[in-house]
Design a protein around this motif. Structure first.
Motif, PDB file in Angstrom:
ATOM      1  N   PRO A  84      -2.120  -6.570  -3.735  1.00  0.00           N
ATOM      2  CA  PRO A  84      -0.926  -6.686  -2.886  1.00  0.00           C
ATOM      3  C   PRO A  84      -1.174  -6.162  -1.473  1.00  0.00           C
ATOM      4  N   ARG A  85      -0.366  -6.661  -0.524  1.00  0.00           N
ATOM      5  CA  ARG A  85      -0.492  -6.169   0.858  1.00  0.00           C
ATOM      6  C   ARG A  85       0.295  -4.886   1.068  1.00  0.00           C
ATOM      7  N   GLU A  86       1.338  -4.691   0.316  1.00  0.00           N
ATOM      8  CA  GLU A  86       2.219  -3.518   0.481  1.00  0.00           C
ATOM      9  C   GLU A  86       1.343  -2.265   0.359  1.00  0.00           C
ATOM     10  N   PRO A  87       1.391  -1.368   1.392  1.00  0.00           N
ATOM     11  CA  PRO A  87       0.396  -0.285   1.479  1.00  0.00           C
ATOM     12  C   PRO A  87       0.306   0.627   0.256  1.00  0.00           C
ATOM     13  N   ARG A  88       1.441   0.978  -0.326  1.00  0.00           N
ATOM     14  CA  ARG A  88       1.356   1.928  -1.449  1.00  0.00           C
ATOM     15  C   ARG A  88       0.800   1.266  -2.709  1.00  0.00           C
ATOM     16  N   SER A  89       1.237   0.040  -2.971  1.00  0.00           N
ATOM     17  CA  SER A  89       0.706  -0.679  -4.146  1.00  0.00           C
ATOM     18  C   SER A  89      -0.797  -0.865  -3.973  1.00  0.00           C
ATOM     19  N   ARG A  90      -1.158  -1.213  -2.744  1.00  0.00           N
ATOM     20  CA  ARG A  90      -2.573  -1.459  -2.463  1.00  0.00           C
ATOM     21  C   ARG A  90      -3.398  -0.175  -2.595  1.00  0.00           C
ATOM     22  N   ALA A  91      -2.860   0.926  -2.065  1.00  0.00           N
ATOM     23  CA  ALA A  91      -3.590   2.202  -2.128  1.00  0.00           C
ATOM     24  C   ALA A  91      -3.802   2.640  -3.577  1.00  0.00           C
ATOM     25  N   ASP A  92      -2.805   2.414  -4.409  1.00  0.00           N
ATOM     26  CA  ASP A  92      -2.927   2.806  -5.814  1.00  0.00           C
ATOM     27  C   ASP A  92      -4.079   2.048  -6.489  1.00  0.00           C
ATOM     28  N   ILE A  93      -4.178   0.767  -6.155  1.00  0.00           N
ATOM     29  CA  ILE A  93      -5.258  -0.075  -6.707  1.00  0.00           C
ATOM     30  C   ILE A  93      -6.619   0.372  -6.166  1.00  0.00           C
ATOM     31  N   GLU A  94      -6.666   0.572  -4.855  1.00  0.00           N
ATOM     32  CA  GLU A  94      -7.937   0.964  -4.235  1.00  0.00           C
ATOM     33  C   GLU A  94      -8.384   2.333  -4.750  1.00  0.00           C
ATOM     34  N   ARG A  95      -7.411   3.188  -5.017  1.00  0.00           N
ATOM     35  CA  ARG A  95      -7.736   4.514  -5.555  1.00  0.00           C
ATOM     36  C   ARG A  95      -8.519   4.399  -6.870  1.00  0.00           C
ATOM     37  N   TRP A  96      -8.058   3.509  -7.781  1.00  0.00           N
ATOM     38  CA  TRP A  96      -8.779   3.356  -9.047  1.00  0.00           C
ATOM     39  C   TRP A  96     -10.177   2.787  -8.837  1.00  0.00           C
ATOM     40  N   MET A  97     -10.292   1.898  -7.868  1.00  0.00           N
ATOM     41  CA  MET A  97     -11.620   1.319  -7.606  1.00  0.00           C
ATOM     42  C   MET A  97     -12.560   2.384  -7.046  1.00  0.00           C
ATOM     43  N   ASP A  98     -12.046   3.214  -6.145  1.00  0.00           N
ATOM     44  CA  ASP A  98     -12.863   4.309  -5.601  1.00  0.00           C
ATOM     45  C   ASP A  98     -13.228   5.295  -6.698  1.00  0.00           C
ATOM     46  N   TRP A  99     -12.261   5.555  -7.575  1.00  0.00           N
ATOM     47  CA  TRP A  99     -12.505   6.492  -8.683  1.00  0.00           C
ATOM     48  C   TRP A  99     -13.624   5.969  -9.584  1.00  0.00           C
ATOM     49  N   ALA A 100     -13.622   4.656  -9.799  1.00  0.00           N
ATOM     50  CA  ALA A 100     -14.682   4.075 -10.648  1.00  0.00           C
ATOM     51  C   ALA A 100     -16.051   4.363 -10.029  1.00  0.00           C
ATOM     52  N   THR A 101     -16.154   4.210  -8.703  1.00  0.00           N
ATOM     53  CA  THR A 101     -17.443   4.439  -8.041  1.00  0.00           C
ATOM     54  C   THR A 101     -17.776   5.930  -7.963  1.00  0.00           C
ATOM     55  N   ALA A 102     -16.769   6.738  -7.655  1.00  0.00           N
ATOM     56  CA  ALA A 102     -17.048   8.159  -7.400  1.00  0.00           C
ATOM     57  C   ALA A 102     -17.141   8.981  -8.681  1.00  0.00           C
ATOM     58  N   SER A 103     -16.376   8.632  -9.706  1.00  0.00           N
ATOM     59  CA  SER A 103     -16.308   9.486 -10.896  1.00  0.00           C
ATOM     60  C   SER A 103     -16.895   8.838 -12.147  1.00  0.00           C
TER      61      SER A 103
END
Ligand SMILES: N[C@@H](CCC(=O)N[C@@H](CS)C(=O)NCC(=O)O)C(=O)O
Length: 206
Positions: A84-103
């Motif tokens: 989604p383009r909506e910033p909070r929905s998008r951030a929540d998704i990106e957070r999980w993707m970053d978590w996959a790489t970082a953790s």
């Protein structure tokens, strides 16, 4: 035309192939990495100075880093349901993707290398034990989240699920004892209903 460089048994390449099939994109894939070589050639290094896979060329636009590629393809094809383009929905998704790489990778990478790519007599029991603990800690965190949510974010399948479910499938396929994590297993079964997941992520480990 979209071109993807990378062997299809690389988890990072799998993510890109998976999103392509979710979107219904045609592509050409060129084997690269490990026994296929290619990644050390000057031409490849010019596209991707890391010498890693995947790399894409989308009508002249070159991109490396698998999660960035997944997001780019979803955005380029206006798949707001996936990203989604909506910033909070998008951030929540990106957070999980970053978590996959970082953790998730902290345990999963050594675990996979120890159990699949290292001959039994060359394995390091300490590395194996620590990686088992690190991977399990993340899987338990996911199990708790998924006990309350069907998908990682937005209440539906999004690109957040792509890197995480790919790791869950890999972890579940490793020849080791797995703790019972019912919500995580139910999530994996939900992913198994998706043709693009079965086609690109479910395969014998090599
Ligand atoms: N963070 C990078 C990691 C890329 C990466 O490490 N790819 C591995 C395969 S999973 C690789 O290129 N290994 C060396 C090779 O295949 O030659 C991404 O997500 O694209």
């Amino acid at each position: 035309m979209l071109t993807i460089w990378g062997r299809n048994n690389s988890i990072n390449v799998m993510k890109v192939l998976w999103v392509c099939d979710e979107i219904g994109l045609a592509y050409r894939r060129i084997d690269a990495g490990l026994q296929h070589g290619v990644v050390d050639t000057p031409e490849y290094r010019q596209m991707n100075p890391n010498g890693r896979v995947p790399t894409i060329d989308d009508d002249g636009f070159v991109l490396w880093e698998s999660n960035a590629i997944v997001r780019y393809l979803a955005a380029r094809h206006q798949r707001d349901d996936l990203l989604p383009r909506e910033p909070r929905s998008r951030a929540d998704i990106e957070r999980w993707m970053d978590w996959a790489t970082a953790s998730l990778t902290v345990g999963m990478t050594p675990l996979f290398w120890q159990l699949i790519r290292t001959p039994t007599d060359k394995r390091d029991p300490r590395v194996l034990a620590q990686a088992t603990i690190d991977a399990e800690r993340c899987m338990r965190l996911l199990d708790q989240h998924l006990a309350l949510h069907e998908y990682l974010s937005a209440g539906r399948f999004t690109v957040a699920d792509i890197p995480v479910a790919a790791f869950v499938q890999r972890w579940r396929s490793l020849p080791m004892t797995h703790p019972a994590l019912p919500a995580l297993e139910a999530y994996r079964q939900r992913m198994l209903l998706r043709d693009p997941f079965r086609a690109n992520v479910v395969q014998s480990l090599s």
